[in-house]
Design an enzyme around this catalytic site. Structure first.
Site, mmCIF file in Angstrom:
data_model
loop_
_atom_site.group_PDB
_atom_site.id
_atom_site.type_symbol
_atom_site.label_atom_id
_atom_site.label_comp_id
_atom_site.label_asym_id
_atom_site.label_seq_id
_atom_site.Cartn_x
_atom_site.Cartn_y
_atom_site.Cartn_z
ATOM 1 N N TYR A 1 25.703 83.790 -27.921
ATOM 2 C CA TYR A 1 26.833 82.964 -27.956
ATOM 3 C C TYR A 1 27.647 83.704 -28.817
ATOM 4 C CZ TYR A 1 22.370 79.662 -27.798
ATOM 5 O OH TYR A 1 21.779 78.281 -27.318
ATOM 6 N N LYS B 1 13.089 90.163 -27.297
ATOM 7 C CA LYS B 1 12.348 90.939 -26.483
ATOM 8 C C LYS B 1 12.392 92.472 -25.709
ATOM 9 C CE LYS B 1 11.314 88.798 -21.577
ATOM 10 N NZ LYS B 1 10.019 88.682 -21.501
ATOM 11 N N ASP C 1 8.551 84.748 -24.610
ATOM 12 C CA ASP C 1 7.680 84.070 -23.695
ATOM 13 C C ASP C 1 6.623 84.483 -24.227
ATOM 14 O OD1 ASP C 1 7.662 86.722 -23.410
ATOM 15 O OD2 ASP C 1 7.241 86.502 -20.971
ATOM 16 N N ASP D 1 17.259 78.525 -30.907
ATOM 17 C CA ASP D 1 17.754 77.627 -30.786
ATOM 18 C C ASP D 1 16.455 76.518 -29.728
ATOM 19 O OD1 ASP D 1 19.316 75.566 -29.423
ATOM 20 O OD2 ASP D 1 20.831 76.523 -28.818
ATOM 21 N N ASP E 1 13.703 73.519 -31.674
ATOM 22 C CA ASP E 1 13.526 71.955 -30.818
ATOM 23 C C ASP E 1 11.800 72.720 -30.170
ATOM 24 O OD1 ASP E 1 15.952 71.119 -31.415
ATOM 25 O OD2 ASP E 1 16.736 71.586 -28.958
#
Ligand code: NAD
Length: 357
Positions: free
Chosen positions: A142, A192, A224, A248, A252
């Site tokens: 980001y 990852k 994943d 993020d 959620d």
């Protein structure tokens, strides 16, 4: 103890729900002998209307001077057509930056009283869900540079840079390990590292930092797999430690499976200075001003403020217990209403919690 709390009511249901949070904090002050002093500042749409800016300098000053910042929600259709840098949500990103808040803590807890709202199969829900996502907030893809769009070999390309320094990883890992010590002593670091160099550094630094926290069990999981495990068996998680973009998405996911957006609090913390405490939901313009909003996420954010902002564990536990008792006694706002329960409005739900405190 004397503490200053800066209030940011914001927009939509913000002013309604924050009142219920303030009432709970006042009651805690009275019950436990603390003096909470409140100041109120403008943020988001309310600030745009009054000053033209979503985050006025005066708001930053007032927040910095406080011991904790208590935010409700910002935004609404009235400001949707403004330029991106002038929109209400910029106020939230801005205040997080100004206060140097790098750690976002989002608990996802499925209360037995609300098991019916859980989106998971009942046998999975029955195993319980009580985890917290510790998400890094200031780095990653980001914010890394270079970033942009350009034309390469006649084609438009877009690019961002996933970037973490060891210091950034270390400080968020410390928050996760410290958080685990106050819970069930387990951290799962999500990355990852089978594909990304950034994740390999992440994992190395988490392992190094763990040496100071050998009493905490540390595991590692690829993002994943983590996204899958979160719906397959969320009961395996205690603290999930992860970077900005993976956090993020995972935070959620973790919150939506509990089924009740109006129930979930959050905290954003820095190395020093005041933390920011807020419900995870938005300003719900569709129900604003109708006394329909669920104030419990805000009240539970007040509990996080007490525990993490002021080290007041007993006081935070008392608030959380009062919320659970109000639910166990059958009171529900519209968003969590079930057959056989008693429908109440925002204000009445706040009162039910207060009575039980
Ligand atoms: P939202 O979270 O405001 O609402 C989504 C749905 O959940 C709506 O149907 C709403 O009525 C319901 N809901 C949310 N909170 C509730 C509560 N406490 N009680 C009962 N029902 C509740 O998300 P949205 O509709 O996508 O966004 C509305 C505005 O909020 C937008 O301007 C958005 O940018 C902003 N927003 C702000 C924040 C924040 O302040 N941190 C976060 C997300 C969205």
């Amino acid at each position: 103890m004397k503490k200053n709390i800066c209030l940011l009511p914001g927009d939509g249901i913000g002013p309604e729900i924050i009142v219920q949070g303030i009432n709970v904090l006042k009651a805690v002050g009275k019950k436990f002998g603390h003096e909470f002093l409140f100041s109120e500042a403008l943020l988001g749409g309310a600030a745009i209307d009054a000053t033209g800016e979503p985050l006025p300098a005066e708001t930053v000053r007032m927040c910095r001077e406080a011991d904790a910042v208590f935010l409700a929600a910002v935004g609404g259709p009235k400001w949707d057509n403004l330029a991106p840098e002038k929109r209400p949500e910029r106020g939230i990103l801005g205040i997080r930056k100004e206060l140097k808040l790098f750690a976002n803590l989002r608990p996802a807890l499925l209360l037995p009283e609300l098991a019916g709202a859980c989106l998971l199969r009942s046998d999975i829900a029955a195993r319980g869900l009580d985890l917290i996502v510790v998400r890094e907030l200031t780095g990653d893809v980001y914010f890394g540079v270079p970033r942009g769009q350009e034309v390469r070999e006649g084609q438009r390309v877009g690019f961002n840079t996933m970037l973490y320094s060891e210091e950034e990883v270390q400080r968020i890992a410390i928050v996760a390990f410290e958080t685990a010590r106050k819970r069930r002593n387990k951290v799962c670091s999500v990355e990852k590292s089978n594909v990304l160099e950034t994740s390999r550094l992440w994992k190395e630094v988490v392992l190094e930092t763990h040496k100071q926290y050998s009493d905490v069990t540390l595991t590692h999981m690829y993002i994943d797999n983590a996204a899958m495990q979160l719906v397959r068996d969320p009961s395996q998680f205690d603290v999930i430690l992860t970077g900005n973009i993976f956090g993020d998405i995972l935070s959620d996911e973790a919150s939506v499976i509990t089924g009740s957006l109006g129930m979930l609090p959050s905290a954003s913390l820095g190395a020093s200075g005041p933390g920011l405490f807020e419900p995870i939901h938005g300003s719900a313009p569709d129900i604003a001003g109708q006394d329909k909003a669920n104030p419990l996420a805000t009240i539970l954010s007040a509990a996080m403020l007490l525990r993490l902002g002021f080290n007041m564990d007993t006081e935070a536990n008392a608030v959380e217990k009062a919320v659970r008792t109000a639910l166990a006694d059958g009171f529900r706002t519209g968003d969590i209403m079930e057959n056989g329960k008693t429908l109440v409005g925002c204000q009445e739900m706040g009162e039910k919690v207060l009575e039980r405190l």
